[in-house]
Scaffold this motif. Sequence first.
Motif, PDB file in Angstrom:
ATOM      1  N   ILE A   5       3.735 -22.892  28.912  1.00 46.42           N
ATOM      2  CA  ILE A   5       4.121 -24.147  29.549  1.00 46.42           C
ATOM      3  C   ILE A   5       3.100 -25.232  29.216  1.00 46.42           C
ATOM      4  N   PRO A   6       3.553 -26.440  28.858  1.00 50.10           N
ATOM      5  CA  PRO A   6       2.613 -27.518  28.566  1.00 50.10           C
ATOM      6  C   PRO A   6       1.996 -28.078  29.845  1.00 50.10           C
ATOM      7  N   ALA A   7       0.718 -28.404  29.762  1.00 51.94           N
ATOM      8  CA  ALA A   7       0.009 -28.968  30.913  1.00 51.94           C
ATOM      9  C   ALA A   7      -1.078 -29.917  30.418  1.00 51.94           C
ATOM     10  N   GLU A   8      -1.380 -30.920  31.228  1.00 48.60           N
ATOM     11  CA  GLU A   8      -2.433 -31.872  30.904  1.00 48.60           C
ATOM     12  C   GLU A   8      -3.731 -31.441  31.585  1.00 48.60           C
ATOM     13  N   GLU A  40      -6.231 -34.197  27.385  1.00 44.86           N
ATOM     14  CA  GLU A  40      -5.431 -33.574  26.335  1.00 44.86           C
ATOM     15  C   GLU A  40      -4.437 -32.590  26.947  1.00 44.86           C
ATOM     16  N   PHE A  41      -3.418 -32.247  26.170  1.00 40.33           N
ATOM     17  CA  PHE A  41      -2.413 -31.288  26.601  1.00 40.33           C
ATOM     18  C   PHE A  41      -2.675 -29.936  25.963  1.00 40.33           C
ATOM     19  N   VAL A  42      -2.346 -28.889  26.705  1.00 40.63           N
ATOM     20  CA  VAL A  42      -2.459 -27.515  26.223  1.00 40.63           C
ATOM     21  C   VAL A  42      -1.195 -26.752  26.583  1.00 40.63           C
ATOM     22  N   LEU A  43      -0.946 -25.675  25.853  1.00 40.91           N
ATOM     23  CA  LEU A  43       0.079 -24.714  26.250  1.00 40.91           C
ATOM     24  C   LEU A  43      -0.616 -23.629  27.056  1.00 40.91           C
ATOM     25  N   VAL A  44      -0.055 -23.284  28.210  1.00 45.01           N
ATOM     26  CA  VAL A  44      -0.652 -22.292  29.104  1.00 45.01           C
ATOM     27  C   VAL A  44       0.269 -21.082  29.198  1.00 45.01           C
ATOM     28  N   HIS A  45      -0.328 -19.915  28.992  1.00 44.67           N
ATOM     29  CA  HIS A  45       0.400 -18.650  29.118  1.00 44.67           C
ATOM     30  C   HIS A  45      -0.448 -17.703  29.946  1.00 44.67           C
ATOM     31  N   SER A  54      -0.604 -32.343  20.978  1.00 46.71           N
ATOM     32  CA  SER A  54      -0.753 -33.789  21.047  1.00 46.71           C
ATOM     33  C   SER A  54      -0.116 -34.258  22.352  1.00 46.71           C
ATOM     34  N   ARG A  55      -0.497 -35.430  22.791  1.00 45.48           N
ATOM     35  CA  ARG A  55       0.081 -35.981  24.019  1.00 45.48           C
ATOM     36  C   ARG A  55       1.601 -36.091  23.877  1.00 45.48           C
ATOM     37  N   GLU A  56       2.048 -36.535  22.717  1.00 45.44           N
ATOM     38  CA  GLU A  56       3.484 -36.687  22.466  1.00 45.44           C
ATOM     39  C   GLU A  56       4.211 -35.344  22.581  1.00 45.44           C
ATOM     40  N   GLU A  57       3.654 -34.306  21.940  1.00 52.11           N
ATOM     41  CA  GLU A  57       4.263 -32.974  22.020  1.00 52.11           C
ATOM     42  C   GLU A  57       4.288 -32.457  23.451  1.00 52.11           C
ATOM     43  N   GLY A  58       3.190 -32.662  24.184  1.00 52.98           N
ATOM     44  CA  GLY A  58       3.112 -32.195  25.555  1.00 52.98           C
ATOM     45  C   GLY A  58       4.146 -32.846  26.454  1.00 52.98           C
ATOM     46  N   LEU A  59       4.263 -34.170  26.347  1.00 55.27           N
ATOM     47  CA  LEU A  59       5.228 -34.891  27.191  1.00 55.27           C
ATOM     48  C   LEU A  59       6.668 -34.556  26.801  1.00 55.27           C
ATOM     49  N   GLU A  60       6.920 -34.435  25.505  1.00 53.66           N
ATOM     50  CA  GLU A  60       8.262 -34.095  25.039  1.00 53.66           C
ATOM     51  C   GLU A  60       8.668 -32.696  25.498  1.00 53.66           C
TER      52      GLU A  60
END
Length: 74
Positions: A5-8, A40-45, A54-60
């Motif tokens: 899941i993306p998170a900031e 920055e955004f990260v994927l969390v598992h 990237s911020r764009e990828e995270g928000l999208e």
Amino acid sequence: MCVAIPAEVLEIRDGNIGLVDYGDLKQEVRLDLVDVKVGEFVLVHVGFAIQRLSREEGLETRALFKDVFSAMEN
């Protein structure tokens, strides 16, 4: 299937622990696997940040998850 899941990243605490925001939920996660900065955004598992986005990828990606969950509720 595994889902990340993306998170900031809101805050980086001692012990390489980050406070992240999923949009409606804030949670502590481990940052041992990524080099990341606040904002920055990260994927969390399973409680670990596994990839920087990237911020764009995270928000999208966050918007796509919201759309899927909304469709499941209807």
